[in-house]
Design a protein around this motif. Structure first.
Motif, PDB file in Angstrom:
ATOM      1  N   ILE A 291      -4.323 -44.014 -65.981  1.00 58.97           N
ATOM      2  CA  ILE A 291      -4.516 -42.583 -65.738  1.00 58.97           C
ATOM      3  C   ILE A 291      -3.307 -41.820 -66.267  1.00 58.97           C
ATOM      4  CG2 ILE A 291      -4.628 -40.807 -63.938  1.00 58.97           C
ATOM      5  CD1 ILE A 291      -6.416 -42.580 -62.346  1.00 58.97           C
ATOM      6  N   GLY A 292      -2.113 -42.390 -66.073  1.00 64.49           N
ATOM      7  CA  GLY A 292      -0.923 -41.786 -66.655  1.00 64.49           C
ATOM      8  C   GLY A 292      -1.000 -41.745 -68.168  1.00 64.49           C
ATOM      9  N   ALA A 293      -1.522 -42.815 -68.768  1.00 61.78           N
ATOM     10  CA  ALA A 293      -1.674 -42.847 -70.222  1.00 61.78           C
ATOM     11  C   ALA A 293      -2.607 -41.741 -70.690  1.00 61.78           C
ATOM     12  CB  ALA A 293      -2.211 -44.216 -70.657  1.00 61.78           C
ATOM     13  N   TYR A 294      -3.727 -41.584 -69.996  1.00 60.98           N
ATOM     14  CA  TYR A 294      -4.683 -40.532 -70.363  1.00 60.98           C
ATOM     15  C   TYR A 294      -4.054 -39.146 -70.212  1.00 60.98           C
ATOM     16  CZ  TYR A 294      -8.019 -36.970 -68.916  1.00 60.98           C
ATOM     17  OH  TYR A 294      -8.671 -35.791 -68.742  1.00 60.98           O
ATOM     18  N   ALA A 295      -3.287 -38.926 -69.124  1.00 63.07           N
ATOM     19  CA  ALA A 295      -2.655 -37.629 -68.897  1.00 63.07           C
ATOM     20  C   ALA A 295      -1.623 -37.318 -69.976  1.00 63.07           C
ATOM     21  CB  ALA A 295      -2.006 -37.598 -67.521  1.00 63.07           C
TER      22      ALA A 295
ATOM     23  N   PHE B 228       3.164 -56.655 -67.771  1.00 63.44           N
ATOM     24  CA  PHE B 228       2.771 -57.698 -68.715  1.00 63.44           C
ATOM     25  C   PHE B 228       1.259 -57.904 -68.725  1.00 63.44           C
ATOM     26  CE2 PHE B 228       2.159 -62.158 -70.004  1.00 63.44           C
ATOM     27  CZ  PHE B 228       2.879 -62.174 -71.192  1.00 63.44           C
ATOM     28  N   ALA B 229       0.634 -57.752 -67.559  1.00 68.66           N
ATOM     29  CA  ALA B 229      -0.801 -58.023 -67.436  1.00 68.66           C
ATOM     30  C   ALA B 229      -1.670 -56.786 -67.648  1.00 68.66           C
ATOM     31  CB  ALA B 229      -1.097 -58.605 -66.054  1.00 68.66           C
ATOM     32  N   ASP B 230      -1.058 -55.596 -67.736  1.00 67.57           N
ATOM     33  CA  ASP B 230      -1.849 -54.373 -67.812  1.00 67.57           C
ATOM     34  C   ASP B 230      -2.601 -54.270 -69.134  1.00 67.57           C
ATOM     35  OD1 ASP B 230      -2.040 -51.229 -68.524  1.00 67.57           O
ATOM     36  OD2 ASP B 230      -2.181 -51.529 -66.365  1.00 67.57           O
ATOM     37  N   PHE B 231      -3.851 -53.884 -69.022  1.00 63.62           N
ATOM     38  CA  PHE B 231      -4.723 -53.783 -70.191  1.00 63.62           C
ATOM     39  C   PHE B 231      -4.993 -52.330 -70.597  1.00 63.62           C
ATOM     40  CE2 PHE B 231      -9.216 -52.650 -70.778  1.00 63.62           C
ATOM     41  CZ  PHE B 231      -9.408 -53.032 -72.098  1.00 63.62           C
ATOM     42  N   GLY B 232      -5.191 -51.451 -69.587  1.00 62.53           N
ATOM     43  CA  GLY B 232      -5.667 -50.102 -69.854  1.00 62.53           C
ATOM     44  C   GLY B 232      -4.711 -49.250 -70.670  1.00 62.53           C
ATOM     45  N   THR B 233      -3.427 -49.251 -70.311  1.00 59.66           N
ATOM     46  CA  THR B 233      -2.460 -48.376 -70.984  1.00 59.66           C
ATOM     47  C   THR B 233      -2.292 -48.705 -72.463  1.00 59.66           C
ATOM     48  OG1 THR B 233      -1.270 -47.985 -68.913  1.00 59.66           O
ATOM     49  CG2 THR B 233      -0.074 -47.563 -70.964  1.00 59.66           C
ATOM     50  N   PRO B 234      -1.989 -49.955 -72.842  1.00 61.12           N
ATOM     51  CA  PRO B 234      -1.862 -50.236 -74.278  1.00 61.12           C
ATOM     52  C   PRO B 234      -3.179 -50.080 -75.035  1.00 61.12           C
ATOM     53  CG  PRO B 234      -1.691 -52.264 -72.985  1.00 61.12           C
ATOM     54  CD  PRO B 234      -1.639 -51.129 -72.023  1.00 61.12           C
TER      55      PRO B 234
ATOM     56  N   LEU C 116       3.631 -35.659 -62.839  1.00 60.25           N
ATOM     57  CA  LEU C 116       2.995 -34.797 -63.843  1.00 60.25           C
ATOM     58  C   LEU C 116       1.606 -35.281 -64.259  1.00 60.25           C
ATOM     59  CD1 LEU C 116       3.329 -32.278 -65.564  1.00 60.25           C
ATOM     60  CD2 LEU C 116       4.483 -33.679 -67.313  1.00 60.25           C
ATOM     61  N   PRO C 117       1.391 -36.602 -64.464  1.00 57.46           N
ATOM     62  CA  PRO C 117       0.035 -37.050 -64.813  1.00 57.46           C
ATOM     63  C   PRO C 117      -1.018 -36.664 -63.775  1.00 57.46           C
ATOM     64  CG  PRO C 117       1.606 -38.780 -65.266  1.00 57.46           C
ATOM     65  CD  PRO C 117       2.357 -37.711 -64.543  1.00 57.46           C
ATOM     66  N   GLN C 118      -0.685 -36.779 -62.468  1.00 53.46           N
ATOM     67  CA  GLN C 118      -1.645 -36.397 -61.430  1.00 53.46           C
ATOM     68  C   GLN C 118      -1.937 -34.899 -61.479  1.00 53.46           C
ATOM     69  OE1 GLN C 118       0.908 -38.697 -60.723  1.00 53.46           O
ATOM     70  NE2 GLN C 118      -0.666 -40.264 -60.944  1.00 53.46           N
ATOM     71  N   VAL C 119      -0.900 -34.102 -61.712  1.00 54.10           N
ATOM     72  CA  VAL C 119      -1.093 -32.652 -61.815  1.00 54.10           C
ATOM     73  C   VAL C 119      -1.982 -32.316 -63.012  1.00 54.10           C
ATOM     74  CG1 VAL C 119       0.071 -30.438 -62.183  1.00 54.10           C
ATOM     75  CG2 VAL C 119       1.115 -32.163 -60.696  1.00 54.10           C
ATOM     76  N   VAL C 120      -1.750 -32.992 -64.119  1.00 61.38           N
ATOM     77  CA  VAL C 120      -2.525 -32.731 -65.342  1.00 61.38           C
ATOM     78  C   VAL C 120      -4.001 -33.064 -65.143  1.00 61.38           C
ATOM     79  CG1 VAL C 120      -2.894 -33.466 -67.735  1.00 61.38           C
ATOM     80  CG2 VAL C 120      -0.578 -32.989 -66.916  1.00 61.38           C
ATOM     81  N   VAL C 121      -4.304 -34.238 -64.567  1.00 57.99           N
ATOM     82  CA  VAL C 121      -5.709 -34.628 -64.429  1.00 57.99           C
ATOM     83  C   VAL C 121      -6.439 -33.731 -63.430  1.00 57.99           C
ATOM     84  CG1 VAL C 121      -5.321 -37.023 -65.117  1.00 57.99           C
ATOM     85  CG2 VAL C 121      -5.181 -36.415 -62.706  1.00 57.99           C
TER      86      VAL C 121
END
Length: 554
Positions: A115-119, A217-223, A313-318
């Motif tokens: 969600i941070g990546a999207y924001a 290391f295991a996160d898929f969504g952001t990259p 900031l990401p939460q505010v943006v979304v």
């Protein structure tokens, strides 16, 4: 508790065997299948190292592992570099609105990284608000935050709260008389931090850094969202397994084996370092926040406010963009409307919110029941069998979600255990993944309960089972429920395993957010993200209500 004349095989032994069988079925068996698929040729059935050779001999593949290690190491170091001074400043200096800032920091951590990546795409993407502003004002051609820098930015801002929470808890137990003694001997503030504070909180810093390392290391969504040409190993695993032109199960299994070996080595290294740097301290004179003035006060407030502002900031943006009018895609046409919520929350065929809550609640119920029982067995009924149970239940802690999801499809995609495509396989995945956290917290709680409480109940005629259900469990419940709320937030935010196991009938909020961003429906993604954020905030407030706490230090 063991008593003279007690039978060697009891109902507790039965519980241990049943739970061990469950974990063997849903952890050991799938992982063995992954290992077999990585070294067996599907055509001939012979042993082969071709999949592993393919990975290590082609730069396109092994470079993804290097990329993952680079991103993870940088994000972990930066998170520690931000979280440690944040915790120290908040504990030592009176910051205006510190209670509210604590809540904002936790909210920023509870939000899924993607969600941070999207924001940040909305802000610093190629057509982002900040990008357009910078390009217009300075006459340059900034191409956005995609790639290595963007991934590290998102992970750092989303991960430092964990270091902050852990170190804040450690600083609570730090005896400030050590600081005062060092000051009286002429040590400067910087020397006191580097020579006293940092060494004493080092085990805690290492523990929180390990959690960050594993998560990043295991996160898929952001990259996947902002990596573009910068691929990481979780993205490679997903694309190899889920490729539309025909995935390569054997190669995907080999990738899973490599990731598992990497995470096990990292976990063992952290445990080794932590055991070499363990301290026990009682705060006879706890550290208290002091009111300061002048430049130091201004710099302290500026540092805290800036970091917290960037984190939330990401939460505010979304939330903001969820109320903007759009053309149904990536372009916001100006003005405010409930258009995105009408297309998501009030959609006739939209069950993703119900699925998220239903799957999460069932998973948390399983986690709490089994977590309490397993912690009781490993603490009160110590035996080789329960030691094995304690060890096997920690496996999901070091297994990435995408690897667990793939292993489940390998194991449960055929009769007699045909679970793929069902809600049950997602529930089991969620429960298995988050079980270690509840087991660890429950073990700590039961260690604080004197066995004499149960012995007293037994001496009054209660059976061991009745003593467990009527005495031990009620005493554990306040702490267990508080931990369950935090586990609940991580369950509903799960993406790595969900994206592999879900079907149209079991789609969750996180999967919906991801798919809407991939499709370019940013308004819909914002609406789903807002619902998830509000759920996290309500859960956090409930945590405060149950525990009576005003902070979330660990």
């Amino acid at each position: 508790m063991n008593y003279a004349g007690e039978k060697r095989f009891t109902i507790w032994s039965s519980f241990s065997l049943v739970i061990l069988a469950i974990f063997a079925l849903f952890i050991i068996y799938p992982l063995i299948l992954v290992l077999c698929k990585s070294v067996i040729d599907p055509q001939s059935g012979n042993f082969t190292m071709s999949y592993l050779t393919k990975f290590f001999t082609r730069k396109f593949y092994w470079s993804t592992l290097i990329n993952s290690l680079q991103v993870t190491a940088c994000a972990t170091l930066l998170a520690a570099a931000i979280g440690l001074p944040m915790a120290y400043v908040m504990r030592s200096v009176k910051i205006r609105g510190s209670g509210f800032l604590d809540i904002l920091i936790v909210i920023s951590y509870l939000s899924p990284p993607f969600i941070g990546a999207y924001a940040w795409i909305q802000l610093l993407g190629r057509n982002g608000v900040v990008t357009n502003w910078v390009n217009t004002i300075f006459g340059i051609q900034f191409d956005g935050i995609y790639g290595f820098a963007g991934i590290v930015l998102v992970f750092t801002l989303q991960s430092f709260p964990l270091v902050y929470m852990y170190v804040s808890g450690a600083l609570k137990n730090l005896d400030n008389s050590l600081n005062e003694a060092a000051e009286s001997l002429g040590c400067t503030g910087f020397e006191r931090i580097t020579k006293i504070i940092v060494p004493l909180v080092m085990p805690t810093l290492l523990a929180s850094s390990l959690l960050i390392f594993m998560r990043v290391f295991a996160d898929f969504g952001t990259p996947m969202l902002i990596g573009e040409g910068f691929k990481t190993i979780p993205v490679l695993i997903y694309t190899q397994f889920m490729s539309e032109v025909g995935g390569d199960d054997g190669f995907a299994a080999a990738l899973c084996v490599i990731v598992i070996m990497m995470t096990i080595l990292i976990f063992l290294a952290q445990r080794f370092l932590a055991n070499r740097n363990t301290y026990s301290m009682t705060a006879l004179k706890p550290m208290t926040a002091q009111k300061i003035t002048g430049v130091k006060n201004m710099l302290s407030h500026a540092f805290i406010y800036l970091v917290v502002g960037l984190a939330v900031l990401p939460q505010v943006v979304v939330i903001y963009t969820s109320f903007l009018k759009s053309n149904g895609g990536q372009v916001f046409t100006g003005g405010f409307a409930l258009q995105s919520y009408q297309a998501t929350l009030f959609s006739k065929d939209n069950d993703v919110i119900w699925n998220t809550y239903m799957l999460g609640l069932v998973s948390i119920t399983i986690i709490v029941v089994l977590g309490i029982l397993i912690s009781y067995l490993t603490v009160r009924k110590q035996s080789p069998l329960n030691s094995a149970l304690d060890m096997i239940t920690m496996f999901p802690y070091i297994i990435p979600g995408s690897v667990l999801g793939i292993s489940f499809l390998f194991a449960f995609n055929n009769p007699p255990l045909l679970l793929s495509g069902t809600a049950l396989i997602m529930i089991i995945s969620f429960a298995i993944r988050r079980m270690p956290y509840t087991i660890r917290s429950s073990t700590a709680i039961i260690g604080q309960i004197s066995p004499s409480m149960e012995e007293a109940a037994i001496s009054l005629g209660a059976t061991e089972m009745k003593s467990y259900t009527k005495v031990t469990v009620p005493m554990m419940m306040p702490g267990v429920l508080a931990g369950a709320i935090m586990s609940w937030v991580t369950v509903i935010s799960e993406l790595s395993s969900s994206i592999i196991l879900y079907t149209n009938s079991t789609q969750t909020l996180t999967v919906s957010i991801y798919t809407e961003v991939i499709r370019g429906n940013y308004g819909n993604a914002s609406a789903y993200s807002t619902i998830l954020t509000i759920t996290s905030i309500v859960s956090l407030l409930l945590f405060f209500k149950l525990t009576g706490k005003r902070d979330i230090s660990i």
